[in-house]
Write an enzyme that holds these catalytic residues in place. Structure first.
Site, PDB file in Angstrom:
ATOM      1  N   LYS A   1       0.812  -1.216   0.000  1.00 13.03           N
ATOM      2  CA  LYS A   1       0.000   0.000   0.000  1.00 13.03           C
ATOM      3  C   LYS A   1       0.846   1.266   0.000  1.00 13.03           C
ATOM      4  CE  LYS A   1      -4.379  -1.650   1.761  1.00 13.03           C
ATOM      5  NZ  LYS A   1      -5.475  -1.482   2.711  1.00 13.03           N
TER       6      LYS A   1
ATOM      7  N   LYS B   1     -10.705  -4.761  -4.256  1.00 11.57           N
ATOM      8  CA  LYS B   1     -11.537  -3.563  -4.419  1.00 11.57           C
ATOM      9  C   LYS B   1     -10.810  -2.503  -5.217  1.00 11.57           C
ATOM     10  CE  LYS B   1     -13.627  -3.906   0.177  1.00 11.57           C
ATOM     11  NZ  LYS B   1     -13.494  -3.524   1.584  1.00 11.57           N
TER      12      LYS B   1
ATOM     13  N   LYS C   1      -4.663 -11.060  -6.634  1.00 12.12           N
ATOM     14  CA  LYS C   1      -5.822 -11.218  -5.757  1.00 12.12           C
ATOM     15  C   LYS C   1      -7.003 -10.383  -6.271  1.00 12.12           C
ATOM     16  CE  LYS C   1      -5.763  -8.944  -1.906  1.00 12.12           C
ATOM     17  NZ  LYS C   1      -5.686  -8.363  -0.571  1.00 12.12           N
TER      18      LYS C   1
HETATM   19  P1  AMP Z   1     -11.054  -5.871   3.180  1.00 15.85           P
HETATM   20  O1  AMP Z   1     -12.053  -5.588   2.129  1.00 15.85           O
HETATM   21  O2  AMP Z   1      -9.652  -5.730   2.721  1.00 15.85           O
HETATM   22  O3  AMP Z   1     -11.367  -5.155   4.464  1.00 15.85           O
HETATM   23  O4  AMP Z   1     -11.215  -7.417   3.469  1.00 15.85           O
HETATM   24  C1  AMP Z   1     -12.309  -7.954   4.168  1.00 15.85           C
HETATM   25  C2  AMP Z   1     -12.148  -9.448   4.317  1.00 15.85           C
HETATM   26  O5  AMP Z   1     -12.198 -10.088   3.033  1.00 15.85           O
HETATM   27  C3  AMP Z   1     -10.818  -9.875   4.930  1.00 15.85           C
HETATM   28  O6  AMP Z   1     -11.050 -10.979   5.793  1.00 15.85           O
HETATM   29  C4  AMP Z   1      -9.989 -10.292   3.743  1.00 15.85           C
HETATM   30  O7  AMP Z   1      -9.012 -11.251   4.079  1.00 15.85           O
HETATM   31  C5  AMP Z   1     -11.055 -10.905   2.833  1.00 15.85           C
HETATM   32  N1  AMP Z   1     -10.650 -10.821   1.425  1.00 15.85           N
HETATM   33  C6  AMP Z   1     -10.360  -9.702   0.716  1.00 15.85           C
HETATM   34  N2  AMP Z   1     -10.020  -9.997  -0.555  1.00 15.85           N
HETATM   35  C7  AMP Z   1     -10.100 -11.354  -0.664  1.00 15.85           C
HETATM   36  C8  AMP Z   1      -9.881 -12.295  -1.727  1.00 15.85           C
HETATM   37  N3  AMP Z   1      -9.525 -11.895  -2.957  1.00 15.85           N
HETATM   38  N4  AMP Z   1     -10.067 -13.612  -1.465  1.00 15.85           N
HETATM   39  C9  AMP Z   1     -10.452 -14.041  -0.235  1.00 15.85           C
HETATM   40  N5  AMP Z   1     -10.671 -13.212   0.803  1.00 15.85           N
HETATM   41  C10 AMP Z   1     -10.514 -11.887   0.610  1.00 15.85           C
END
Ligand code: AMP
Ligand code: TRP
Length: 354
Positions: free
Chosen positions: A115, A220, A217
């Site tokens: 980041k 968002k 990955k």
């Molecule tokens: P975040 O949107 O980064 O706050 O992530 C929220 C949750 O979604 C966290 O537990 C992340 O580990 C999970 N997560 C985010 N992106 C992925 C992905 N591509 N595959 C699996 N889990 C994800």
């Protein structure tokens, strides 16, 4: 006290739309754990200002993630759903953890390196200290289990390091006050105030990859909307994105091993398995030897069937802003009472006069 009561905590940032990776890696696990555990699910709005300070719509995003939690089936009466900034004890404990953790630990975090990019000197101090706030989110409830996607593994290891160092540094005080809990650290029996939290990272979709590049990955922040399926996409968009998903020209293999070095095929098989609640072996047993021209329409149909009701429910709940706000207010009050009980002890341990 002899053991920590099992308690689940997890958080999601209110930045950008939730996508299939969040849904399979996090939300479906949040929902499943509700039957067996007490759970606290948090929209971590304070984490959202670490990478970008000013957001046009942080409040709306907070409501939208809350609506996604509720639409996925999280029960805010049996469990706790709230937004982080309502419970200032998170920030209070994060400050103490900033003084427990070492700068070197933070510098090693891959999420920080990604980041912050090349210009690390110019990243916010909050972005560097992000894992310290995350550890505080979890430990202010003395939570024992944290369901997350694979990308959060390193942060949860750091959470254990912070708990261990706090327990060691203050072991005398914790013993004098008689508020330690016996626990196992590997084979060793130790006594401390904070539990060594277990990550819950299992299943066929702990790391859902981009639909445009099976080595990246699903995220968002990917500039291409075709790379991800958003929880707000309608049936046509979901079908289109799966139709356009990158693949290779081969048919699906008849053994799981045949997915090696075929990241796009492996990703789609994993998504199919997670959405239908079967193993990847089962998917290969059903579709081995088939072309993507057969597999993709089946996957699109499955994805629409599973996700469309959630996005419809999300829209319905989002329209009822008073309900969403009431859930967060009520959850914030209940979370605040639990967090304050922990902080009363922490202030005594550290030696703050109250
Ligand atoms: P975040 O949107 O980064 O706050 O992530 C929220 C949750 O979604 C966290 O537990 C992340 O580990 C999970 N997560 C985010 N992106 C992925 C992905 N591509 N595959 C699996 N889990 C994800
Ligand atoms: N860092 C997590 C993510 O980006 C979000 C998060 C913040 C979190 N605090 C947490 C996850 C506590 C689990 C527990 O996905």
């Amino acid at each position: 006290m002899t053991a920590f009561k099992p308690l689940v905590f997890s958080g999601v940032q209110p930045t950008g739309n939730l996508h299939l990776g969040n849904y399979l890696g996090a939300l479906t696990k949040f929902v499943a754990l509700q039957d067996s555990h007490d759970c606290i699910y948090c929209v971590v709005d304070m984490h959202s200002i670490t990478a970008q300070l000013v957001h046009a719509d942080l409040i709306e995003q907070t409501r939208s993630i809350t609506a996604a939690f509720l639409a996925s089936g999280i029960d805010p009466k049996k469990h706790i759903v709230f937004n982080q900034s309502r419970v200032p004890q998170h920030a209070e404990l994060a400050w103490i953890f900033n003084c427990v953790a070492r700068i070197g630990w933070m510098n090693r975090m891959t999420q920080f390196k990604d980041k912050a990019g090349k210009d690390r000197e110019n990243a916010s101090l909050g972005l560097l200290a992000y894992p310290s706030l995350m550890a505080a989110d979890i430990l202010v409830y003395r939570a024992t289990h944290v369901p997350v996607g694979d990308d959060q593994k390193q942060h949860l290891e750091l959470t254990r390091d912070i708990a261990t160092k706090f327990n060691n540094d203050f072991s005398g005080r914790i013993a004098d006050l008689g508020i330690g809990v016996d626990m196992m650290n590997g084979d060793e029996k130790v006594n401390g105030f904070f539990p060594l939290t277990e990550p819950l990272i299992e299943g066929p979709a702990t790391r859902v990859m981009s639909l445009r590049d099976g080595t990246k990955k699903m995220s968002k922040s990917d500039p291409s909307d075709l790379s991800r399926i958003n929880l707000t996409d309608d049936a046509d968009e979901i079908s289109k994105k799966i139709r356009k998903a990158k693949t290779d020209p081969e048919a699906l293999p008849s053994e799981l091993d045949g997915l090696k070095d075929r990241p796009e095929a492996e990703n789609l098989v994993g998504i199919f398995a997670a959405l239908s609640g079967v193993t990847r072996e089962q998917v290969i047993a059903d579709f081995g030897g088939q072309q993507f021209s057969v597999f993709k329409p089946a996957l699109a149909e499955l994805a629409v069937e599973k996700l469309a009701p959630i996005s419809a429910e999300m829209r319905r709940i989002s329209d009822d802003r008073a309900y969403v706000d009431a859930v967060l207010r009520d959850g914030g009050e209940r979370a605040g009472a639990l967090a304050e009980a922990t902080m009363k002890d922490v202030r005594r341990i550290v030696g703050f006069l109250h």
